[in-house]
Design a protein around this motif. Structure first.
Motif, PDB file in Angstrom:
ATOM      1  N   TYR A 142       0.701  -1.197   0.072  1.00  0.00           N
ATOM      2  CA  TYR A 142      -0.015  -0.167  -0.022  1.00  0.00           C
ATOM      3  C   TYR A 142       0.867   1.035   0.234  1.00  0.00           C
ATOM      4  CZ  TYR A 142      -3.983   3.836   1.079  1.00  0.00           C
ATOM      5  OH  TYR A 142      -4.750   4.015   1.650  1.00  0.00           O
ATOM      6  N   MET A 143       2.373   1.808   1.126  1.00  0.00           N
ATOM      7  CA  MET A 143       2.346   2.548   1.053  1.00  0.00           C
ATOM      8  C   MET A 143       3.192   2.842   0.057  1.00  0.00           C
ATOM      9  SD  MET A 143       2.551   3.316   3.786  1.00  0.00           S
ATOM     10  CE  MET A 143       4.149   3.979   4.506  1.00  0.00           C
ATOM     11  N   TYR A 144       3.859   1.658  -1.454  1.00  0.00           N
ATOM     12  CA  TYR A 144       4.946   1.799  -2.187  1.00  0.00           C
ATOM     13  C   TYR A 144       3.132   1.971  -3.714  1.00  0.00           C
ATOM     14  CZ  TYR A 144       9.706   0.193  -1.979  1.00  0.00           C
ATOM     15  OH  TYR A 144      10.105  -0.699  -1.489  1.00  0.00           O
ATOM     16  N   ASP A 145       2.552   1.291  -3.590  1.00  0.00           N
ATOM     17  CA  ASP A 145       1.217   1.938  -4.391  1.00  0.00           C
ATOM     18  C   ASP A 145       0.636   3.155  -4.050  1.00  0.00           C
ATOM     19  OD1 ASP A 145      -0.404   1.310  -6.135  1.00  0.00           O
ATOM     20  OD2 ASP A 145      -1.798   0.026  -4.973  1.00  0.00           O
ATOM     21  N   HIS A 146       0.742   3.880  -2.953  1.00  0.00           N
ATOM     22  CA  HIS A 146       0.463   5.213  -2.863  1.00  0.00           C
ATOM     23  C   HIS A 146       1.355   6.130  -2.442  1.00  0.00           C
ATOM     24  CE1 HIS A 146      -4.043   4.016  -2.413  1.00  0.00           C
ATOM     25  NE2 HIS A 146      -3.764   2.879  -2.345  1.00  0.00           N
TER      26      HIS A 146
END
Length: 91
Positions: A62-66
């Motif tokens: 999620y951190m990488y995605d956003h």
């Protein structure tokens, strides 16, 4: 009475230690997010993911995605989402 071999007992203890460390790192990652420290949160999720923790891997994806705590990286996000799924996270 159930008997367990010493080797099995050591493996069980090691797994319990791994799970406890991963849970602590996951909790610290969430606390960092709530405190507005996404870089610190990402590092904690990374540490938890190295312990094969599905929730940490999902959080890291999620951190990488956003783009939280660093640049956006769709490939890394997909990698960590897949790892989370393989390790048991289904959401």
């Amino acid at each position: 009475m159930c008997r367990v071999s010493p080797r099995a007992a050591r493996r069980y203890e090691a797994e319990c230690d791994r799970v406890q460390r991963a849970l602590l790192l996951f909790s610290k990652a969430h606390a960092a997010l709530e405190a507005g420290q996404p870089g610190r949160a990402r590092r904690r999720f990374e540490q938890g993911a190295t312990l094969r923790d599905a929730d940490s891997a999902l959080g890291l994806g999620y951190m990488y995605d956003h783009a939280l705590g660093g640049r956006r990286d769709v490939r890394q996000a997909e990698y960590w989402y897949r790892r989370a799924h393989a390790w048991g996270e289904t959401q």
